[in-house]
Write a protein that holds these residues in place. Structure first.
Motif, PDB file in Angstrom:
ATOM      1  N   SER A  42       1.085   2.438  -6.101  1.00  0.00           N
ATOM      2  CA  SER A  42       0.439   3.728  -6.361  1.00  0.00           C
ATOM      3  C   SER A  42       0.378   4.015  -7.856  1.00  0.00           C
ATOM      4  O   SER A  42      -0.644   4.484  -8.373  1.00  0.00           O
ATOM      5  CB  SER A  42       1.197   4.846  -5.646  1.00  0.00           C
TER       6      SER A  42
ATOM      7  N   HIS B  20       0.806  -1.214   0.000  1.00  0.00           N
ATOM      8  CA  HIS B  20       0.000   0.000   0.000  1.00  0.00           C
ATOM      9  C   HIS B  20       0.849   1.279   0.000  1.00  0.00           C
ATOM     10  O   HIS B  20       0.408   2.329  -0.484  1.00  0.00           O
ATOM     11  CB  HIS B  20      -0.949   0.005   1.205  1.00  0.00           C
ATOM     12  N   LYS B  21       2.058   1.218   0.516  1.00  0.00           N
ATOM     13  CA  LYS B  21       2.915   2.396   0.574  1.00  0.00           C
ATOM     14  C   LYS B  21       3.985   2.399  -0.522  1.00  0.00           C
ATOM     15  O   LYS B  21       4.827   3.298  -0.568  1.00  0.00           O
ATOM     16  CB  LYS B  21       3.575   2.500   1.944  1.00  0.00           C
ATOM     17  N   SER B  22       3.946   1.418  -1.398  1.00  0.00           N
ATOM     18  CA  SER B  22       4.988   1.329  -2.422  1.00  0.00           C
ATOM     19  C   SER B  22       4.640   2.190  -3.630  1.00  0.00           C
ATOM     20  O   SER B  22       3.469   2.403  -3.959  1.00  0.00           O
ATOM     21  CB  SER B  22       5.195  -0.124  -2.865  1.00  0.00           C
TER      22      SER B  22
END
Length: 598
Positions: free
Chosen positions: A593, A587-589
């Motif tokens: 995104s 989700h934070k990569s």
């Protein structure tokens, strides 16, 4: 002196009571703090995943040494906290004598749990909280611990065919000069039965319609398994029982025909593998299994020897469930005189009957059924079919009215109205299937049950549809949807068997890839999905499944590539991916995104 002694004794008792209370309180507090700090809780899987309508998981709880004290109880309550804050109790891990083992010198419990799945629980949390109970029954609670975040719903990516159909339009010029009714029998019996899987209702309706009949032929047979062919004169006894039934019906309940004006003839087929081979060659069995059967039946040996050889084949379960039962029948062929009318006459009379301006007997059931095909208006079709059902109860009208309700349900957004439409569809399709038990009729019924969530009824109807036999394309659709239902229920081993007969259609191949994924054969699932994309390159669901496989196998490039393609083909999948716990580690990569951008 006694006074001083009493004061001394009283002071000692107070001191002793305070000491006990303080000691008890310290034990209470120490147990809670030690449990919070040193207990070890492990949940498998780390992220929950739905299976059928349940969410199964396993917890192993291990306490620190010497935590458990005499007269104190320690229990771990397990609960699920949904996103709205609603808590659902799931179970408990009570550390009572005899309920735990020592692993490495530490009290340890391993227990399986599950709780019902609903969409509102996807973003929740699986929690655990220790509960210490002292000798007086007072309780203290540890801080709640997060065990697992939310629920994966990848198993619900199942694809279905769900292709129920109307009875084919039948122009008057194509009305046959004869009708066929197939009556089924129980194994080893010649007793007539009027329950599920017979055509008696349809046969009775024809006899009572008083259409001029010239000839009735009865062809009776039996299945080639040992219990059937060793029963003396079984096929002929079936033919005789059916002939007597028809004659009695004509003699006592009709006026247009007499027994002397109708020619009856009985024939039997015994000690023959022909019908069996026809069913086998028109079955959903793989080619290699069909060839094994052909080699045995066409080879040397007696009936019993060949039957014994068949029992050793991997396909025998299919034969026993889906082939033999539909070879125990008698077929009634009726030669009658049809009375065709002009299209406009049929249509106008149908409208008058529908509006109660003409008697129902102004048209036959077949003509009323045909009238519904003469209007393009769905609402008018529905009214004609309703009138046909009310006046004639023909299986064709029942089926087509059921399909009208089914189609309306597909367009309905209100869940309550949709359910009501499906229930109306089921009612009519059920009557149709019991009056005309064919693979298509029971498939129509199975699909309606499936969509309405009637699991047992749907499975039963899928099985009965397969037993009727039919075109290979239809049987493959039936096995595909049956496998989809088994996947939905979490019956993965049953789904493996059904998918093996489901052919190479899109839904069958997608569900096979999904099944490999659910059995954690990620390499096999990926190969099947890539192969499916060669035929359906614009399929967003397959790209999404490959993205999930990439996430599971920690292949970030595979995940990003196919997630980007899935979102490009179906933009709503971007929102799904953001909430999907399959991608929680990404989700934070940047790759994740970027994949979500249009």
């Amino acid at each position: 002196m006694p006074f001083a002694l009493n004061r001394l004794t009283g002071s000692f008792l107070i001191f002793l009571l305070l000491s006990i209370t303080f000691s008890t309180g310290c034990t209470f507090t120490r147990m809670v703090k030690k449990a919070e700090k040193e207990q070890k809780l492990t949940v498998t899987p780390e992220v929950l995943m739905v299976r059928g309508n349940q969410v199964p998981f396993e917890i192993e709880a291990q306490l620190p040494q010497n935590l458990l004290k005499k007269n104190y109880n320690y229990n771990i309550r397990v609960f699920y906290k949904a996103a709205q804050g609603v808590e659902q109790h799931v179970g408990s891990l009570p550390f009572e004598f005899g309920n735990y083992n020592f692993v490495g010198g530490k009290p340890t419990i391993k227990t399986s749990f599950s709780f019902p799945y609903t969409p509102s629980k996807i973003q929740g949390q699986l929690m655990a909280q220790g509960v210490v109970t002292n000798p007086k029954g007072r309780k203290k609670f540890t801080k709640a611990t997060l065990l697992a975040p939310g629920i994966r719903t990848t198993p619900h990516m199942i694809q279905v065919v769900h292709a129920p159909s109307y009875v084919a339009d039948q122009a008057k010029a194509q009305v046959p000069d004869y009708l066929k009714f197939t009556i089924y029998f129980d194994e080893g019996l010649a007793t007539l039965r009027k329950g599920l899987g017979t055509n008696f209702q349809q046969l009775d309706e024809f006899i009572l319609s008083n259409q001029k009949t010239k000839r009735i032929d009865i062809l009776a047979t039996q299945s080639p398994n040992t219990d059937e062919y060793k029963t003396r004169n079984l096929a002929m006894r079936r033919a005789v029982a059916l002939e007597q039934y028809i004659k009695k019906k004509i003699d006592t309940e009709t006026y247009a025909n007499t027994l002397s004006s109708i020619k009856f003839e009985k024939k039997v087929i015994t000690n023959s593998w022909s019908a069996f081979l026809g069913r086998i060659q028109n079955s959903a069995l793989p080619e290699e299994q069909i060839q094994q059967i052909l080699d045995i039946v066409n080879g040397p040996g007696s009936f019993s020897e060949k039957e014994n050889q068949l029992q050793e084949l991997p396909s025998y379960e299919y034969i026993d469930m889906y082939v033999y039962p539909v070879l125990r029948y008698a077929e009634v062929t009726v030669d009658y005189v049809p009375t065709p009318r002009k299209d406009y006459e049929i249509y106008l009379l149908a409208k008058k009957i529908m509006q109660n301006r003409a008697n129902a007997d102004a048209l036959s059931a077949d003509d009323m059924q045909y009238a519904a095909t003469l209007t393009p208006l769905l609402a008018e079709k529905k009214k004609i079919y309703e009138s046909a059902v009310e006046n004639y109860m023909s299986w064709q009208a029942l089926n087509n009215l059921g399909i009208v309700y089914f189609e309306q349900a597909q367009k309905e957004l209100n869940p309550k109205i949709k359910k009501n439409l499906l229930e109306n569809a089921i009612l009519n399709l059920q009557y149709a299937a019991h009056r005309n038990p064919t693979a298509q009729q029971f498939y129509n019924l199975a699909v309606a049950h499936h969509q309405n969530g009637n699991v047992l009824e749907a499975m039963h109807s899928y099985d009965y549809a397969i037993k009727q036999g039919g075109a290979i394309a239809l049987l493959q659709n039936i096995f595909t949807d049956k496998a989809a239902l088994e996947l939905k229920l979490g019956q993965y081993d049953d789904a493996v068997r059904s998918i093996s007969f489901a052919g190479s259609g899109y839904a069958a191949q997608f569900n096979k890839a999904l099944l490999y994924f659910l059995k954690e054969n990620y390499e096999g699932a990926s190969e099947l999905a890539v192969k499916l994309l060669q035929e359906f390159p614009e399929d967003a669901s397959t790209h999404y499944l490959l993205a999930v496989i990439g996430a599971r196998t920690q292949q970030e490039s595979l995940m990003a590539e196919h997630l980007q393609k899935a979102v490009a083909l179906q933009p709503t999948l971007a929102g799904k991916a953001i909430e999907d716990l399959e991608f929680v580690n990404y989700h934070k990569s940047q790759a994740f995104s970027s994949a979500l951008k249009k």
